[in-house]
Write a protein that holds these residues in place. Structure first.
Motif, PDB file in Angstrom:
ATOM      1  N   GLY A 157       0.808  -1.210   0.000  1.00 56.77           N
ATOM      2  CA  GLY A 157       0.000   0.000   0.000  1.00 56.77           C
ATOM      3  C   GLY A 157       0.840   1.257   0.000  1.00 56.77           C
ATOM      4  N   VAL A 158       1.946   1.238   0.729  1.00 57.12           N
ATOM      5  CA  VAL A 158       2.813   2.419   0.795  1.00 57.12           C
ATOM      6  C   VAL A 158       3.503   2.659  -0.540  1.00 57.12           C
ATOM      7  N   LEU A 159       3.972   1.609  -1.195  1.00 57.06           N
ATOM      8  CA  LEU A 159       4.595   1.781  -2.513  1.00 57.06           C
ATOM      9  C   LEU A 159       3.600   2.360  -3.515  1.00 57.06           C
ATOM     10  N   SER A 160       2.355   1.946  -3.432  1.00 57.23           N
ATOM     11  CA  SER A 160       1.319   2.498  -4.314  1.00 57.23           C
ATOM     12  C   SER A 160       1.012   3.941  -3.939  1.00 57.23           C
ATOM     13  N   LYS A 161       1.013   4.217  -2.651  1.00 56.22           N
ATOM     14  CA  LYS A 161       0.666   5.547  -2.143  1.00 56.22           C
ATOM     15  C   LYS A 161       1.661   6.623  -2.582  1.00 56.22           C
ATOM     16  N   VAL A 162       2.946   6.280  -2.640  1.00 59.14           N
ATOM     17  CA  VAL A 162       3.956   7.298  -2.951  1.00 59.14           C
ATOM     18  C   VAL A 162       4.104   7.536  -4.453  1.00 59.14           C
ATOM     19  N   LYS A 163       3.540   6.665  -5.259  1.00 60.62           N
ATOM     20  CA  LYS A 163       3.772   6.720  -6.701  1.00 60.62           C
ATOM     21  C   LYS A 163       3.436   8.074  -7.335  1.00 60.62           C
ATOM     22  N   PRO A 164       2.319   8.728  -6.982  1.00 58.41           N
ATOM     23  CA  PRO A 164       2.001  10.015  -7.617  1.00 58.41           C
ATOM     24  C   PRO A 164       3.033  11.108  -7.348  1.00 58.41           C
ATOM     25  N   TYR A 165       3.845  10.948  -6.310  1.00 55.03           N
ATOM     26  CA  TYR A 165       4.798  12.001  -5.930  1.00 55.03           C
ATOM     27  C   TYR A 165       6.175  11.791  -6.552  1.00 55.03           C
ATOM     28  N   LEU A 166       6.293  10.754  -7.365  1.00 52.20           N
ATOM     29  CA  LEU A 166       7.534  10.457  -8.065  1.00 52.20           C
ATOM     30  C   LEU A 166       7.466  11.052  -9.467  1.00 52.20           C
ATOM     31  N   LYS A 167       8.540  11.717  -9.894  1.00 51.28           N
ATOM     32  CA  LYS A 167       8.588  12.253 -11.246  1.00 51.28           C
ATOM     33  C   LYS A 167       8.433  11.131 -12.271  1.00 51.28           C
ATOM     34  N   LYS A 168       8.037  11.489 -13.474  1.00 52.76           N
ATOM     35  CA  LYS A 168       7.825  10.480 -14.512  1.00 52.76           C
ATOM     36  C   LYS A 168       9.077   9.656 -14.755  1.00 52.76           C
ATOM     37  N   ASP A 169      10.237  10.291 -14.651  1.00 53.75           N
ATOM     38  CA  ASP A 169      11.497   9.561 -14.842  1.00 53.75           C
ATOM     39  C   ASP A 169      12.203   9.319 -13.509  1.00 53.75           C
ATOM     40  N   GLY A 170      11.482   9.511 -12.402  1.00 54.36           N
ATOM     41  CA  GLY A 170      12.056   9.291 -11.081  1.00 54.36           C
ATOM     42  C   GLY A 170      12.067   7.819 -10.710  1.00 54.36           C
ATOM     43  N   THR A 171      12.745   7.502  -9.610  1.00 52.80           N
ATOM     44  CA  THR A 171      12.846   6.099  -9.200  1.00 52.80           C
ATOM     45  C   THR A 171      12.659   5.930  -7.698  1.00 52.80           C
ATOM     46  N   ILE A 172      12.126   4.767  -7.360  1.00 53.05           N
ATOM     47  CA  ILE A 172      12.156   4.278  -5.986  1.00 53.05           C
ATOM     48  C   ILE A 172      13.499   3.594  -5.779  1.00 53.05           C
ATOM     49  N   ILE A 173      14.167   3.894  -4.678  1.00 60.23           N
ATOM     50  CA  ILE A 173      15.394   3.205  -4.316  1.00 60.23           C
ATOM     51  C   ILE A 173      15.164   2.573  -2.950  1.00 60.23           C
ATOM     52  N   ILE A 190      11.268  -2.856 -12.242  1.00 64.12           N
ATOM     53  CA  ILE A 190      12.594  -2.848 -11.638  1.00 64.12           C
ATOM     54  C   ILE A 190      13.654  -2.595 -12.716  1.00 64.12           C
ATOM     55  N   LYS A 191      14.487  -1.583 -12.468  1.00 60.04           N
ATOM     56  CA  LYS A 191      15.557  -1.232 -13.403  1.00 60.04           C
ATOM     57  C   LYS A 191      16.858  -1.953 -13.066  1.00 60.04           C
ATOM     58  N   GLN A 192      17.178  -1.990 -11.785  1.00 54.87           N
ATOM     59  CA  GLN A 192      18.440  -2.583 -11.365  1.00 54.87           C
ATOM     60  C   GLN A 192      18.255  -3.294 -10.034  1.00 54.87           C
ATOM     61  N   ILE A 193      19.017  -4.361  -9.851  1.00 55.79           N
ATOM     62  CA  ILE A 193      19.066  -5.078  -8.583  1.00 55.79           C
ATOM     63  C   ILE A 193      20.530  -5.263  -8.204  1.00 55.79           C
ATOM     64  N   HIS A 194      20.880  -4.820  -7.021  1.00 52.83           N
ATOM     65  CA  HIS A 194      22.250  -4.973  -6.525  1.00 52.83           C
ATOM     66  C   HIS A 194      22.224  -5.866  -5.296  1.00 52.83           C
ATOM     67  N   ARG A 195      23.053  -6.897  -5.295  1.00 49.62           N
ATOM     68  CA  ARG A 195      23.157  -7.797  -4.147  1.00 49.62           C
ATOM     69  C   ARG A 195      24.267  -7.344  -3.205  1.00 49.62           C
ATOM     70  N   ILE A 196      23.953  -7.303  -1.922  1.00 47.25           N
ATOM     71  CA  ILE A 196      24.980  -7.137  -0.904  1.00 47.25           C
ATOM     72  C   ILE A 196      25.191  -8.516  -0.291  1.00 47.25           C
ATOM     73  N   GLU A 197      26.361  -9.089  -0.508  1.00 49.03           N
ATOM     74  CA  GLU A 197      26.601 -10.487  -0.162  1.00 49.03           C
ATOM     75  C   GLU A 197      27.323 -10.632   1.172  1.00 49.03           C
ATOM     76  N   VAL A 198      26.891 -11.631   1.922  1.00 48.26           N
ATOM     77  CA  VAL A 198      27.559 -12.005   3.170  1.00 48.26           C
ATOM     78  C   VAL A 198      27.654 -13.524   3.200  1.00 48.26           C
ATOM     79  N   THR A 199      28.861 -14.041   3.320  1.00 44.09           N
ATOM     80  CA  THR A 199      29.033 -15.492   3.396  1.00 44.09           C
ATOM     81  C   THR A 199      30.341 -15.793   4.121  1.00 44.09           C
ATOM     82  N   ASN A 200      30.595 -17.076   4.337  1.00 39.32           N
ATOM     83  CA  ASN A 200      31.850 -17.511   4.942  1.00 39.32           C
ATOM     84  C   ASN A 200      32.123 -18.944   4.481  1.00 39.32           C
TER      85      ASN A 200
END
Length: 240
Positions: free
Chosen positions: A122-138, A190-200
C-alpha cells in the motif's frame, strides 16, 4: 535549513515502540552507501522515508546538492535529522498525508524500511504520484532467503534479534522473488538489482551440499547460490 515540521500522524511503531526505543544509537546512524550509486547526480528533490537521524540524506545533500526531505516515525531520531535535512516530518508513513506536489521527487528512498511496515504494498502504491515520470524508488530490503536464516531453520530455530535479518521489529519478510512480485503488483518496473553479499567458508560448503541435494531429487533452481549469499537487495524501480 527549513523549519522542522511535526504533525500528529501518530506513528507506525505500535506495540513495537518500546523495541525501537531500546535500539542502540548506532541503529539510527547508519548510511547504506550502496544507495548512493543509484542517485541521479542531477536530482533536485529526494524524499527519504524512514530517514532515522538523517545521515544518508546529509550525504546526498553534500554529494549531489539535492534538497532532501525526510519522514521518520521515531521522534528522537527525527529531532536529530532536522539539523541535517531540508525538512523533516515525524509520523507514520502508512497514515501520512502528503503535503507535497505530485511528481515532485527524483527519488523516493526506502532504506531498510519496507520490512517494518504492515502494508508495504500500500505504501509503494501511495507514494507513486509524488515520483517524477522519470524518477525512481530506491529501496534496500533484507533477504530472508539468506543462508544464515536457512541454516537456523535446518536447526529448528527462528530466533528474533535486536538487529539483522530477523530483527524483532520486522513485520514482513522477503525473498528476491517476492520483492519482484511486490514491485510488479504496485505498478513499478525494476531497473536494477544490486546484491549485498555475506558469506563464509561454512556457509559456502553448506550451499554446495544443499545444491547437490536439490539436484539429486531433480530440482535445478536458477541463481540458487547467488540468492543464498545475498544478505540484502538494493532495488531501483520506476513507474510503468
Amino acid at each position: 535549513m527549513e523549519q522542522y515540521v511535526s504533525q500528529s500522524f501518530g506513528n507506525n511503531l505500535g506495540d513495537n515502540e518500546n523495541d525501537y526505543s531500546k535500539k542502540s544509537e548506532n541503529y539510527y546512524q547508519g548510511v547504506n552507501y550502496s544507495i548512493l550509486n543509484f542517485i541521479n547526480p542531477r536530482a533536485t528533490y529526494v524524499l527519504d522515508i524512514g530517514c532515522a537521524q538523517g545521515n544518508l540524506g546529509y550525504v546526498i545533500k553534500q554529494k549531489f546538492g539535492s534538497r532532501v526531505f525526510g519522514i521518520e516515525a521515531f521522534a528522537p531520531a527525527a529531532e536529530k535529522a532536522k539539523t541535517k535535512l531540508d525538512k523533516v516530518y515525524i509520523g507514520d508513513i502508512e497514515s501520512f498525508k502528503f503535503p507535497f506536489s505530485e511528481e515532485m521527487f527524483d527519488h523516493i528512498i526506502f532504506g531498510d524500511v519496507l520490512e517494518h511496515l504492515y502494508d508495504p504494498w500500500g505504501v509503494l502504491s501511495k507514494v507513486k504520484p509524488y515520483l517524477k515520470k522519470d524518477g525512481t524508488i530506491i529501496s534496500s530490503i533484507p533477504n530472508v532467503g539468506h543462508i544464515s536464516v536457512l541454516t537456523e531453520l535446518l536447526m529448528g530455530k527462528w530466533t528474533y534479534r535486536d538487529l539483522g535479518l530477523l530483527d524483532k521489529t520486522h513485520l514482513r519478510f522477503f525473498t528476491l522473488s517476492e520483492i519482484k512480485k511486490m514491485f510488479e503488483l504496485c505498478g513499478y518496473e525494476i531497473k536494477q538489482i544490486h546484491r549485498i553479499e555475506v558469506t563464509n567458508e561454512f556457509y559456502n560448503k553448506l550451499i554446495i551440499a544443499l545444491k547437490d541435494c536439490l539436484e539429486s531429487v531433480g530440482v535445478n533452481r536458477e541463481n540458487f547460490i547467488e540468492e543464498l549469499v545475498a544478505y540484502q537487495y538494493v532495488i531501483e524501480a520506476n513507474k510503468k
